[in-house]
Motif scaffolding. Structure first.
Motif, short mmCIF file in Angstrom:
data_model
loop_
_atom_site.label_atom_id
_atom_site.label_comp_id
_atom_site.label_asym_id
_atom_site.label_seq_id
_atom_site.Cartn_x
_atom_site.Cartn_y
_atom_site.Cartn_z
N ALA A 94 -21.00 54.80 158.19
CA ALA A 94 -21.90 53.54 158.40
C ALA A 94 -21.86 52.79 157.03
CB ALA A 94 -23.19 53.82 158.64
N GLY A 95 -21.93 53.46 155.79
CA GLY A 95 -22.04 52.64 154.71
C GLY A 95 -20.83 52.06 154.27
N LYS A 96 -19.84 52.88 154.64
CA LYS A 96 -18.30 52.04 154.40
C LYS A 96 -17.77 51.07 155.51
CE LYS A 96 -13.79 54.03 153.08
NZ LYS A 96 -12.90 55.40 153.16
N PHE A 97 -18.09 51.58 156.61
CA PHE A 97 -17.53 50.56 157.71
C PHE A 97 -18.47 49.65 158.37
CE2 PHE A 97 -14.62 54.49 157.72
CZ PHE A 97 -13.35 53.62 156.87
N GLY A 98 -19.87 49.93 158.21
CA GLY A 98 -20.76 49.16 158.91
C GLY A 98 -21.17 49.80 160.12
N ASP A 99 -22.55 49.35 160.45
CA ASP A 99 -22.88 49.89 161.91
C ASP A 99 -22.93 48.82 162.87
OD1 ASP A 99 -24.41 51.14 164.01
OD2 ASP A 99 -25.67 52.05 162.75
N ASP A 100 -22.16 48.85 164.03
CA ASP A 100 -21.90 47.64 164.74
C ASP A 100 -22.76 48.07 166.06
OD1 ASP A 100 -20.07 49.41 165.69
OD2 ASP A 100 -18.61 48.00 165.76
N SER A 101 -23.69 48.85 166.14
CA SER A 101 -24.31 49.21 167.25
C SER A 101 -24.95 48.30 168.30
CB SER A 101 -25.45 50.22 166.97
OG SER A 101 -24.99 51.46 166.33
N GLY A 112 -9.48 46.94 166.08
CA GLY A 112 -9.45 46.68 164.43
C GLY A 112 -10.71 46.25 163.95
N GLU A 113 -11.28 45.28 164.47
CA GLU A 113 -12.64 44.91 164.02
C GLU A 113 -13.87 45.78 164.22
OE1 GLU A 113 -14.74 41.55 165.94
OE2 GLU A 113 -13.20 41.72 167.39
N THR A 114 -13.92 46.96 164.84
CA THR A 114 -14.85 47.67 165.25
C THR A 114 -14.96 49.12 164.23
OG1 THR A 114 -13.73 49.26 166.79
CG2 THR A 114 -14.54 47.31 167.61
N THR A 115 -16.23 49.31 164.22
CA THR A 115 -16.57 50.52 163.48
C THR A 115 -15.89 51.88 163.94
OG1 THR A 115 -18.59 49.70 162.66
CG2 THR A 115 -18.45 52.03 162.33
N CYS A 116 -15.93 51.75 165.08
CA CYS A 116 -15.30 52.72 166.08
C CYS A 116 -13.83 53.02 165.38
CB CYS A 116 -15.29 52.57 167.59
SG CYS A 116 -14.27 53.71 168.42
N THR A 117 -12.97 52.03 165.66
CA THR A 117 -11.57 52.24 165.02
C THR A 117 -11.45 52.45 163.64
OG1 THR A 117 -10.87 50.65 166.93
CG2 THR A 117 -9.56 50.76 164.75
N GLY A 162 -21.23 67.45 163.58
CA GLY A 162 -20.71 66.36 162.85
C GLY A 162 -19.90 65.37 163.41
N ASP A 163 -19.13 65.70 164.36
CA ASP A 163 -18.43 64.77 165.52
C ASP A 163 -19.40 63.99 166.11
OD1 ASP A 163 -15.80 65.04 164.41
OD2 ASP A 163 -15.14 66.09 166.12
N GLN A 164 -20.26 64.62 166.88
CA GLN A 164 -21.38 63.99 167.78
C GLN A 164 -22.10 63.00 166.75
OE1 GLN A 164 -21.89 64.07 170.88
NE2 GLN A 164 -21.68 66.10 171.65
N LYS A 165 -22.44 63.22 165.59
CA LYS A 165 -22.98 62.24 164.85
C LYS A 165 -22.10 61.11 164.64
CE LYS A 165 -27.40 62.61 164.09
NZ LYS A 165 -28.06 61.82 164.67
N ASN A 166 -21.01 61.23 164.12
CA ASN A 166 -19.98 60.20 163.95
C ASN A 166 -19.58 59.58 165.38
OD1 ASN A 166 -19.71 61.07 161.32
ND2 ASN A 166 -17.85 62.31 161.66
N ALA A 167 -19.87 60.18 166.32
CA ALA A 167 -19.26 59.42 167.69
C ALA A 167 -20.27 58.51 168.10
CB ALA A 167 -19.40 60.46 168.69
N GLU A 168 -21.60 58.31 167.50
CA GLU A 168 -22.74 57.56 167.59
C GLU A 168 -22.30 56.14 167.17
OE1 GLU A 168 -26.21 58.91 165.91
OE2 GLU A 168 -26.47 60.76 167.25
N LEU A 169 -21.40 56.14 166.28
CA LEU A 169 -20.78 54.84 165.53
C LEU A 169 -19.68 54.47 166.52
CD1 LEU A 169 -20.68 55.95 161.92
CD2 LEU A 169 -22.23 54.24 163.03
N MET A 170 -19.25 54.95 167.65
CA MET A 170 -18.16 54.63 168.36
C MET A 170 -18.65 54.09 169.66
SD MET A 170 -15.67 58.12 167.70
CE MET A 170 -15.44 58.66 166.07
#
Length: 496
Positions: free
Chosen positions: A29-36, A125-130, A174-182
């Motif tokens: 989130a710090g590197k790519f932003g949180d676009d939730s 490309g513009e999303t945090t997910c990608t 860890g994956d579950q937490k990262n997936a919240e950003l997707m």
């Protein structure tokens, strides 16, 4: 929102592992932003490459220019999602495997009267997910390539990571937490449309986004917690995988864990395209007939999305050159979207050139060749390259029908209904694909070095029994429903 990283199927995650998972999400989130809170627009466009073949529509999220699959030369139809007949195939590009499984699901969906919507979470490309997926994909691709070049790296880092590291329940946290950003990419997708994830991240993201019917099509035959997306229905291709996943076997050392609920896991069989399954009997009969009449035996070599294992293919080609010249064998070489691999092979094996025909970046011509080869004659060496990822992947599927033997590492292709020769795996989890294939009789044992690969190649060329037995087993496996997995996944997804 339920925190799916704290407790997984009733099994509490240790505080240290949960803290590490939260730290991972915070880092991304710090590197790519949180676009939730972003409200990305969604558009639908017919896929320019497999749209006609598989009736696939691309789901475009965010500004069109930042979508990797946006075709600026085609119109964007103002059609709405068909919530009654639509099915989203959620995927990412990580190698070629997850795309190929997605194509199998799309093919089955089309044959059953549904509309497959292609949702590649690595294309926005513009999303945090990608951005998060791309960063992790780059690391995986690098590791895959290094593992094929360095025996020490493969033995002490890559194999243990793919075999035991990804197996741990803490890894899933860890994956579950990262997936919240997707999850944001699903915000404007109708929640009633079923989603089939052919990688765990789209399945996890869909669950976090509140999609009501999510199927997680697990690719591997080695049960790993990496593939869990609690809240979805997990589909597996083998009975061994079913047992291992049901009891979370070995996912926290020797500790006995709470099992998955019965309705969270389903055995479906192999994920295979309708076009291949429906032609199994005819294609196997043609293979046996070519063998009986001394026609050139057709070997199909496939370079995966990581571009690894080129040296093995070079050795195979050198070994086959004499019998290719005598028209005892013929060769298809699909280098996918790695044109440099083809030119490297030509440089290393100059004798190839006079025997080779190049089928490069001409999708119409490639389809015609594949169609004609089903009943026609084939000699020499045929090289295939396509810059576009869809064509690069699906070319192998089209060539399978007319090929006699597929030469591949035991990845997703281990589950396809064609006689297979397995070369050395990339990652310890893949070996179980070869074991399963050998046990049901449609593929060889995993040949872990070049001399054993060449031994098996020569056996296929000189012997009738090996090919004929595999063909008979494939036909028997079809009758048993082993290759019906893609249909079963679509049935699960669309069950109201």
């Amino acid at each position: 929102m339920q925190d799916r990283a704290k407790v997984i199927f009733g099994n509490a995650i240790e505080k240290a592992a949960y803290k590490k998972a939260c730290k991972s999400k915070k880092k991304y989130a710090g590197k790519f932003g949180d676009d939730s809170e972003k409200n990305y627009p969604v558009a639908i466009q017919k896929n320019a490459y497999i749209g006609d073949l598989l009736d696939v529509r691309n789901v475009l999220v965010g500004s069109l220019e930042t979508n990797a699959h946006y075709d600026k030369n085609a119109s964007i139809p103002m059609e709405e999602f068909d919530v009654k007949k639509g099915i989203i195939v959620g995927n990412i590009r990580m190698g070629f495997g997850h795309y190929r499984i997605s194509m199998a699901i799309a093919s089955a969906a089309k044959s059953m009267g549904y509309i497959p919507y292609w949702m590649d979470l690595n294309s926005y490309g513009e999303t945090t997910c990608t951005k998060v997926i791309s960063a992790q994909n780059d690391l995986y691709s690098l590791g895959s390539r290094l593992s094929s070049k360095s025996a020490l790296f493969n033995r002490f880092i890559w194999e243990p990571l793919n075999y035991e590291g990804f197996r741990k329940l803490s890894y899933n946290a860890g994956d579950q937490k990262n997936a919240e950003l997707m999850a944001a990419v699903f915000k404007n997708i109708p929640k009633d449309i079923p989603v089939v994830g052919t990688h765990v991240w789209p399945a996890q993201a869909a669950v976090h986004a509140g999609m009501k019917r999510v199927i997680n099509a697990i690719p591997d035959n080695w049960p790993m917690a990496l593939h869990f997306a609690e809240g979805s229905v997990h589909a597996v291709q083998t009975h061994q995988a079913y047992q291992g996943y049901r009891i979370l076997n070995g996912m926290n050392g020797e500790k006995v864990l709470n099992p998955m609920p019965e309705d969270s896991l389903v055995y479906t069989g192999h994920y295979v395209d309708h076009e291949l399954v429906s032609n199994i009997e005819a294609d196997c009969a043609a293979r046996k007939e070519r063998k009986a009449h001394g026609k050139p035996m057709r070997f199909l070599l496939t370079i995966g999305g990581a571009g690894a294992q080129k040296e093995i293919f070079a050795a195979i080609i050198k070994n086959l050159l004499p019998v290719i010249k005598l028209k005892v064998a013929a060769l298809y070489v699909n280098v996918g979207d790695y044109k440099n691999v083809w030119y490297d092979l030509l440089k290393e094996i100059p004798e190839m050139k006079e025997l080779s025909t190049e089928h490069f970046d001409d999708w119409t011509e490639m389809q015609k060749f594949a169609s004609d080869a089903v009943t026609g004659e084939v000699t020499g060496i045929h090289g295939f390259y396509h810059q576009n990822i869809f064509e690069a992947v699906y070319a192998t599927n089209l060539l399978m029908r007319s090929a006699d033997v597929l030469v591949t590492k035991p990845s997703e292709l281990a589950f396809y209904p064609i006689p297979k020769l397995f070369i050395k795996r990339v990652g310890g989890h893949e070996k179980w694909g070869a074991i399963h294939s050998a046990e049901i009789g449609d593929g060889t044992l995993e040949c872990q070095d070049i001399p054993h690969v060449l031994q098996m190649i020569n056996l296929f060329v000189s012997d009738h029994r090996l090919l004929n037995d595999m063909c008979d087993n494939i036909v028997a496996n079809k009758k048993a429903g082993i290759y019906d997995g893609a249909y079963k996944v679509v049935e699960l997804a669309t069950r109201r």
